[in-house]
Design a protein around this motif. Structure first.
Motif, mmCIF file in Angstrom:
data_model
loop_
_atom_site.group_PDB
_atom_site.id
_atom_site.type_symbol
_atom_site.label_atom_id
_atom_site.label_comp_id
_atom_site.label_asym_id
_atom_site.label_seq_id
_atom_site.Cartn_x
_atom_site.Cartn_y
_atom_site.Cartn_z
ATOM 1 N N ASP A 33 0.859 -1.170 0.000
ATOM 2 C CA ASP A 33 0.000 0.000 0.000
ATOM 3 C C ASP A 33 0.902 1.229 0.000
ATOM 4 N N MET A 34 0.465 2.281 -0.689
ATOM 5 C CA MET A 34 1.267 3.493 -0.809
ATOM 6 C C MET A 34 0.409 4.706 -0.497
ATOM 7 N N GLY A 35 1.077 5.784 -0.117
ATOM 8 C CA GLY A 35 0.312 6.982 0.212
ATOM 9 C C GLY A 35 1.007 8.264 -0.165
ATOM 10 N N TRP A 36 0.209 9.317 -0.226
ATOM 11 C CA TRP A 36 0.691 10.689 -0.403
ATOM 12 C C TRP A 36 0.339 11.490 0.853
ATOM 13 N N PHE A 37 1.287 12.270 1.311
ATOM 14 C CA PHE A 37 1.085 13.200 2.408
ATOM 15 C C PHE A 37 1.565 14.574 1.941
ATOM 16 N N ARG A 38 1.219 15.589 2.712
ATOM 17 C CA ARG A 38 1.733 16.927 2.415
ATOM 18 C C ARG A 38 1.998 17.664 3.720
ATOM 19 N N GLN A 39 2.896 18.629 3.617
ATOM 20 C CA GLN A 39 3.248 19.426 4.792
ATOM 21 C C GLN A 39 3.448 20.866 4.372
ATOM 22 N N ALA A 40 2.642 21.734 4.935
ATOM 23 C CA ALA A 40 2.782 23.172 4.705
ATOM 24 C C ALA A 40 3.686 23.756 5.791
ATOM 25 N N PRO A 41 4.318 24.883 5.519
ATOM 26 C CA PRO A 41 5.219 25.491 6.509
ATOM 27 C C PRO A 41 4.518 25.721 7.841
#
Length: 122
Positions: A33-41
């Motif tokens: 299984d794979m995923g995308w995450f994100r991080q804003a400042p």
């Protein structure tokens, strides 16, 4: 050891689209299984979308549902995140990672890529 590398980040105006790629070395996307995450400042890393090995089941965060599409191409050993109708709130560094279990928690993911910066201007 699995190595992941994101690409496709850039600058786009609000309402526009971007497609991110995540290329894997050392494993095939049908294995995990794979995923995308994100991080804003200044903010914590947040879940965006994930895709299951085998049947390709997908799951999205409510904030991106109906705008972002996660997919994979086993022949290219690449996972994608198609991002449409972008807003300034989508500005962040986007990361792909391998899941240790079907989850939206960052702590359940390993082998993080280096990240791809996306900036959405108003």
């Amino acid at each position: 050891q699995v190595q992941l590398a994101e690409s496709g980040g850039g600058v786009v105006q609000a309402g526009g689209s971007l497609r991110l790629s995540c290329t894997a070395l050392g494993h095939t996307f049908n294995t995990y299984d794979m995923g995308w995450f994100r991080q804003a400042p200044g903010l914590e890393r947040e879940f965006v979308a994930r895709i299951a090995s085998g049947n390709g089941q997908t799951y999205y965060a409510d904030s991106v549902k109906d705008r972002l599409i996660i997919s994979r191409d086993p022949a290219e050993n690449t996972m994608y995140l198609q991002m449409n109708n972008l807003t300034t709130k989508d500005t962040a560094t986007y990361f792909c990672a391998k899941a240790q279990q079907w989850s939206g928690r960052a702590s359940d993911y390993v082998s993080w890529g280096q990240g791809a910066q996306d900036t959405v201007s108003s």
